[in-house]
Design an enzyme around this catalytic site. Structure first.
Site, PDB file in Angstrom:
ATOM      1  N   HIS A 182       0.768  -1.183  -0.057  1.00 25.73           N
ATOM      2  CA  HIS A 182      -0.115  -0.105  -0.057  1.00 25.73           C
ATOM      3  C   HIS A 182       1.108   1.032  -0.035  1.00 25.73           C
ATOM      4  O   HIS A 182       1.685   1.382   0.791  1.00 25.73           O
ATOM      5  CB  HIS A 182      -0.760   0.051   1.334  1.00 25.73           C
ATOM      6  CG  HIS A 182      -1.710   1.376   1.351  1.00 25.73           C
ATOM      7  ND1 HIS A 182      -2.753   1.422   0.698  1.00 25.73           N
ATOM      8  CD2 HIS A 182      -1.461   2.393   2.081  1.00 25.73           C
ATOM      9  CE1 HIS A 182      -3.019   2.705   0.939  1.00 25.73           C
ATOM     10  NE2 HIS A 182      -2.504   3.083   1.931  1.00 25.73           N
ATOM     11  N   GLY A 218      -5.714   3.215  -1.646  1.00 30.86           N
ATOM     12  CA  GLY A 218      -5.069   4.475  -2.399  1.00 30.86           C
ATOM     13  C   GLY A 218      -5.904   4.976  -3.491  1.00 30.86           C
ATOM     14  O   GLY A 218      -5.245   6.006  -3.838  1.00 30.86           O
ATOM     15  N   PRO A 260      -9.679  -0.763  -0.636  1.00 32.79           N
ATOM     16  CA  PRO A 260      -9.717   0.719  -0.608  1.00 32.79           C
ATOM     17  C   PRO A 260     -10.703   1.219   0.573  1.00 32.79           C
ATOM     18  O   PRO A 260     -11.606   0.503   1.153  1.00 32.79           O
ATOM     19  CB  PRO A 260     -10.611   1.129  -1.868  1.00 32.79           C
ATOM     20  CG  PRO A 260     -11.322  -0.264  -2.197  1.00 32.79           C
ATOM     21  CD  PRO A 260     -10.397  -1.644  -1.474  1.00 32.79           C
ATOM     22  N   GLY A 261     -10.344   2.448   0.911  1.00 31.80           N
ATOM     23  CA  GLY A 261     -11.376   3.212   2.085  1.00 31.80           C
ATOM     24  C   GLY A 261     -11.808   4.284   1.211  1.00 31.80           C
ATOM     25  O   GLY A 261     -13.165   3.945   0.918  1.00 31.80           O
ATOM     26  N   ARG A 262     -11.029   5.217   0.929  1.00 33.77           N
ATOM     27  CA  ARG A 262     -11.737   6.639   0.370  1.00 33.77           C
ATOM     28  C   ARG A 262     -12.532   6.074  -0.944  1.00 33.77           C
ATOM     29  O   ARG A 262     -13.735   6.786  -0.888  1.00 33.77           O
ATOM     30  CB  ARG A 262     -10.809   7.270  -0.217  1.00 33.77           C
ATOM     31  CG  ARG A 262     -11.168   8.829  -0.443  1.00 33.77           C
ATOM     32  CD  ARG A 262      -9.786   9.613  -1.098  1.00 33.77           C
ATOM     33  NE  ARG A 262      -8.471   9.113  -0.289  1.00 33.77           N
ATOM     34  CZ  ARG A 262      -7.986  10.083   0.570  1.00 33.77           C
ATOM     35  NH1 ARG A 262      -9.036  11.148   0.888  1.00 33.77           N
ATOM     36  NH2 ARG A 262      -7.307   9.872   1.241  1.00 33.77           N
ATOM     37  N   ARG A 298      -9.750  17.222   7.249  1.00 32.19           N
ATOM     38  CA  ARG A 298      -9.311  17.145   6.341  1.00 32.19           C
ATOM     39  C   ARG A 298      -8.420  18.487   5.883  1.00 32.19           C
ATOM     40  O   ARG A 298      -7.366  18.892   5.338  1.00 32.19           O
ATOM     41  CB  ARG A 298      -9.694  16.467   5.312  1.00 32.19           C
ATOM     42  CG  ARG A 298     -10.099  14.856   5.687  1.00 32.19           C
ATOM     43  CD  ARG A 298     -10.657  14.094   4.291  1.00 32.19           C
ATOM     44  NE  ARG A 298      -9.570  13.764   3.481  1.00 32.19           N
ATOM     45  CZ  ARG A 298      -9.008  14.343   2.550  1.00 32.19           C
ATOM     46  NH1 ARG A 298      -9.790  15.317   1.922  1.00 32.19           N
ATOM     47  NH2 ARG A 298      -8.021  13.956   1.797  1.00 32.19           N
ATOM     48  N   TYR A 302      -4.617  18.692   6.080  1.00 32.92           N
ATOM     49  CA  TYR A 302      -3.936  18.408   4.863  1.00 32.92           C
ATOM     50  C   TYR A 302      -4.028  19.671   3.942  1.00 32.92           C
ATOM     51  O   TYR A 302      -3.584  19.715   2.776  1.00 32.92           O
ATOM     52  CB  TYR A 302      -4.435  17.125   4.201  1.00 32.92           C
ATOM     53  CG  TYR A 302      -4.360  16.008   5.013  1.00 32.92           C
ATOM     54  CD1 TYR A 302      -3.301  15.266   5.375  1.00 32.92           C
ATOM     55  CD2 TYR A 302      -5.673  15.533   5.239  1.00 32.92           C
ATOM     56  CE1 TYR A 302      -3.414  14.382   6.261  1.00 32.92           C
ATOM     57  CE2 TYR A 302      -6.058  14.179   6.098  1.00 32.92           C
ATOM     58  CZ  TYR A 302      -4.649  13.629   6.553  1.00 32.92           C
ATOM     59  OH  TYR A 302      -4.938  12.678   7.410  1.00 32.92           O
ATOM     60  N   CYS A 328     -11.921  27.822  18.710  1.00 28.52           N
ATOM     61  CA  CYS A 328     -11.322  28.917  19.025  1.00 28.52           C
ATOM     62  C   CYS A 328      -9.792  28.612  18.617  1.00 28.52           C
ATOM     63  O   CYS A 328      -8.779  28.305  19.361  1.00 28.52           O
ATOM     64  CB  CYS A 328     -11.151  28.910  20.755  1.00 28.52           C
ATOM     65  SG  CYS A 328     -10.430  30.322  21.289  1.00 28.52           S
ATOM     66  N   TYR A 364     -12.869   9.674   5.888  1.00 32.18           N
ATOM     67  CA  TYR A 364     -11.768  10.455   6.756  1.00 32.18           C
ATOM     68  C   TYR A 364     -12.700  11.625   7.328  1.00 32.18           C
ATOM     69  O   TYR A 364     -11.901  12.529   7.386  1.00 32.18           O
ATOM     70  CB  TYR A 364     -10.491  10.421   6.034  1.00 32.18           C
ATOM     71  CG  TYR A 364     -10.060   9.446   5.705  1.00 32.18           C
ATOM     72  CD1 TYR A 364      -9.362   8.378   6.583  1.00 32.18           C
ATOM     73  CD2 TYR A 364      -9.808   9.131   4.154  1.00 32.18           C
ATOM     74  CE1 TYR A 364      -8.931   7.116   6.184  1.00 32.18           C
ATOM     75  CE2 TYR A 364      -9.159   7.770   3.901  1.00 32.18           C
ATOM     76  CZ  TYR A 364      -8.858   6.891   4.444  1.00 32.18           C
ATOM     77  OH  TYR A 364      -8.303   5.759   4.472  1.00 32.18           O
TER      78      TYR A 364
HETATM   79  N1  LLP Z   1      -4.783  -0.073   3.277  1.00 32.47           N
HETATM   80  C1  LLP Z   1      -3.786   0.416   4.177  1.00 32.47           C
HETATM   81  C2  LLP Z   1      -2.835  -0.299   4.807  1.00 32.47           C
HETATM   82  C3  LLP Z   1      -3.821   2.048   4.693  1.00 32.47           C
HETATM   83  O1  LLP Z   1      -2.927   2.469   5.432  1.00 32.47           O
HETATM   84  C4  LLP Z   1      -4.794   2.871   4.080  1.00 32.47           C
HETATM   85  C5  LLP Z   1      -5.028   4.229   4.414  1.00 32.47           C
HETATM   86  C6  LLP Z   1      -5.858   1.929   3.169  1.00 32.47           C
HETATM   87  C7  LLP Z   1      -5.675   0.605   2.903  1.00 32.47           C
HETATM   88  C8  LLP Z   1      -6.852   2.855   2.508  1.00 32.47           C
HETATM   89  O2  LLP Z   1      -6.627   3.982   1.588  1.00 32.47           O
HETATM   90  P1  LLP Z   1      -7.452   4.785   0.632  1.00 32.47           P
HETATM   91  O3  LLP Z   1      -7.870   3.832  -0.156  1.00 32.47           O
HETATM   92  O4  LLP Z   1      -8.528   5.285   1.699  1.00 32.47           O
HETATM   93  O5  LLP Z   1      -6.711   5.680   0.223  1.00 32.47           O
HETATM   94  N2  LLP Z   1      -6.717  10.542   6.782  1.00 32.47           N
HETATM   95  C9  LLP Z   1      -6.171  10.693   5.342  1.00 32.47           C
HETATM   96  C10 LLP Z   1      -5.919   9.165   4.741  1.00 32.47           C
HETATM   97  C11 LLP Z   1      -5.196   8.485   5.538  1.00 32.47           C
HETATM   98  C12 LLP Z   1      -5.069   7.037   5.162  1.00 32.47           C
HETATM   99  C13 LLP Z   1      -4.330   5.873   5.860  1.00 32.47           C
HETATM  100  N3  LLP Z   1      -4.270   4.634   5.195  1.00 32.47           N
HETATM  101  C14 LLP Z   1      -7.050  11.633   4.440  1.00 32.47           C
HETATM  102  O6  LLP Z   1      -7.947  12.107   5.178  1.00 32.47           O
HETATM  103  O7  LLP Z   1      -6.601  11.756   3.194  1.00 32.47           O
END
Ligand code: LLP
Length: 407
Positions: A182, A218, A260-262, A298, A302, A328, A364
Site C-alpha cells: 500500500h 489508495g 480501498p477506503g476513500r 481534512r 492536509y 477557538c 476520513y
Molecule cells: N490499506 C492500508 C494499509 C492503509 O494504510 C490505508 C490508508 C488504506 C488501505 C486505505 O487507503 P484509501 O483507499 O482510503 O486511500 N486521513 C487521510 C488518509 C489516511 C489513510 C491511511 N491509510 C485523509 O484524510 O486523506
C-alpha cells in the site's frame, strides 16, 4: 452548481430539520455503485479507517465486501457488524496487547508490516498463516503525510528485508500466504501501476505457500472538478496482469485483493452545516458555520479541498467567502490553500440560518472527528432510496462527561 449533489438539496434541508446540524449524510446507492466498479478484483476489502460506522460495515458485508482493521477497536467493530473472524484482516506495523489477544483467540488474517511482529504472532497462534506488507521503497499519496511507501514512511517491511522476513516466518513455522503493498492514500495512476510491477517480483520468493496478492488501497477520487479521471479499468488490468504473471510463476492461481477506503465511501458523504453568523475582517468575507475541524479535519490537517454548495440561499451574486468553524483556533477553516492560507470560495450571500453542504466527506470525515473545545460528535444518517436512518445519534454533553470522574 458544478457537479450534482449525491443527495438533492431539498432532501438535505429536510434531514437538517429532522436531525439537526452539523450532520453527516451518506448515500447508500453511491457506495453500492463503487463496490460494483471494483468487480475486476477477486476480493474487495474495505479499509474501515475511512469510516467505521457499524451500519456502513453491515452494508458492505451484505454485498460481499471483506474488511480491514488496524486496531483492536476496528476488529471489534467488524465482528459486531456481523463479519466472521476470517473475513477480517488485521493490518498493522505493531501488535498492542488488545489486538494480540484477538489474534490469539480468533482466526483473523494477519498482515504484518514489521518483522518483529512475526515471533509475537507465532507465539499467539502457532503455525498461523500470515500476509507480509512490503514497503516497495517508493510511495505516493495526496500528500507526504499519507505517503506510505519509501524510507520516510514507517509502514511495511522494507523491500530489501523481504527475503529475510520470509526466512524468519519459515523458521517460526508461519506460512506466508499473502503479499500486500500500500504505497499511499489518494495516489495516482502511474504510481499505483509502478507498485504492481515492483511487487510482482516478490512472488517467486514465496512460491510454496503463496495464495493471494493485495494491491492495497489508495485509489483517488475527484475532489475538484478539474481532477484527472482515474482509469479504474486500466488500474485493475495492470494488477490482474501482475497477478497472472505471478500465478504462472508460483504454479497456482493467486487471488487478487484490493483494499480501498476513500474510493468506496468518500463521494457518498455530505456534511450539512448551518451558518451561525457572518463578518468581514479586512479584505475577507467570512461565513462562520457550526461544523469545524472537530467535525471534518481534512482541510485543516492536509489543506484538503472539499467542494462546498449552498443549500438555502437563492442569491445569484456569488462572492468570495471564507468558510470557517466555531473553534477557538484560527486554523479552523474549510477553505484553505494547501499551505494553510485562506482561500475564499464563490458562494451566494449567506446569513445566519443558511445551510451549506461540504461534499465528498464520507471518508476520513467522521472517523477523524474529535471533541475539541468540548464540541459534541455529530450525528450520521444513511439514506437508502426514500428511507433515511439515523446511524449514529448526536452526542449530548452528558455523553462527553461520561468518562470523567465525579468531583
Ligand atoms: N490499506 C492500508 C494499509 C492503509 O494504510 C490505508 C490508508 C488504506 C488501505 C486505505 O487507503 P484509501 O483507499 O482510503 O486511500 N486521513 C487521510 C488518509 C489516511 C489513510 C491511511 N491509510 C485523509 O484524510 O486523506
Amino acid at each position: 452548481m458544478s457537479r450534482e449533489l449525491v443527495i438533492p438539496a431539498a432532501r438535505l434541508r429536510e434531514l437538517a430539520r429532522e436531525f439537526g446540524t452539523p450532520l453527516y449524510v451518506y448515500d447508500e446507492a453511491t457506495i453500492l455503485e463503487r463496490v460494483r466498479r471494483l468487480a475486476g478484483f477477486d476480493l474487495v476489502r474495505y479499509a474501515q479507517k475511512a469510516n467505521p460506522n457499524l451500519a456502513l460495515l453491515a452494508l458492505l458485508r451484505s454485498v460481499g465486501v471483506a474488511v480491514d482493521a488496524v486496531s483492536a477497536g476496528e476488529i471489534e467493530r467488524a465482528l459486531r457488524a456481523g463479519y466472521a473472524p476470517d473475513e477480517v484482516a488485521y493490518t498493522a506495523d505493531l501488535f498492542d496487547a488488545r489486538a494480540l489477544e484477538f489474534i490469539a483467540r480468533k482466526p483473523l488474517r494477519v498482515n504484518c508490516g514489521s518483522v518483529d511482529m512475526l515471533p509475537l504472532l507465532a507465539k499467539a497462534r502457532p503455525g498461523a498463516e500470515v500476509v507480509l506488507r512490503i514497503n516497495p521503497g517508493f510511495g505516493h499519496g495526496h500528500g507526504l503525510r499519507v505517503t506510505t511507501g519509501g524510507e520516510s514512511s514507517k509502514h511495511g517491511i522494507w523491500h530489501v528485508d523481504a527475503p529475510n522476513a520470509l526466512n524468519v516466518a519459515q523458521q517460526l513455522g508461519l506460512a506466508v500466504v499473502g503479499l500486500h503493498v500500500h504505497i499511499g492514500s489518494g495516489s495516482d495512476q502511474r504510481n499505483l501501476a509502478l507498485a504492481a510491477a515492483a511487487f510482482e517480483n516478490l512472488a517467486p520468493l514465496v512460491r510454496r505457500t503463496l495464495k493471494s496478492l493485495s494491491a492495497g488501497g489508495g485509489i483517488p477520487i475527484p475532489y475538484r472538478d478539474a481532477d484527472p479521471d482515474f482509469e479504474l479499468g486500466s488500474y485493475a488490468q495492470t494488477w490482474r496482469d501482475a497477478a497472472r504473471r505471478a500465478s504462472e510463476c508460483v504454479g497456482r492461481k493467486l487471488k487478487l485483493e484490493v483494499e480501498p477506503g476513500r474510493f468506496l465511501v468518500a463521494e457518498s458523504g455530505l456534511l450539512v452545516t448551518e451558518v451561525q453568523g457572518t463578518k468581514r475582517n479586512g479584505g475577507f468575507d467570512y461565513a462562520l458555520v457550526d461544523a469545524g475541524f472537530h467535525t471534518l479535519l481534512r482541510p485543516a490537517m492536509y489543506g484538503a479541498y472539499h467542494r462546498i454548495e449552498a443549500l438555502t440561499s437563492a442569491d445569484r451574486n456569488l462572492r468570495p467567502t471564507v468558510v470557517a468553524g466555531p473553534l477557538c483556533e484560527s486554523g479552523d477553516v474549510f477553505t484553505l490553500t494547501s499551505d494553510g492560507a485562506p482561500d475564499p470560495r464563490l458562494l451566494p450571500a449567506l446569513a445566519r440560518g443558511d445551510l451549506l453542504a461540504i461534499c465528498d466527506v464520507g471518508a476520513y470525515g467522521m472517523s477523524m472527528a474529535s471533541r475539541y473545545n468540548s464540541q459534541p460528535l455529530p450525528a450520521e444518517v444513511l439514506v437508502s432510496g426514500d428511507n433515511a436512518r439515523l446511524i449514529r445519534r448526536r452526542e449530548s454533553l452528558e455523553d462527553q462527561l461520561l468518562h470523567e470522574l465525579d468531583l
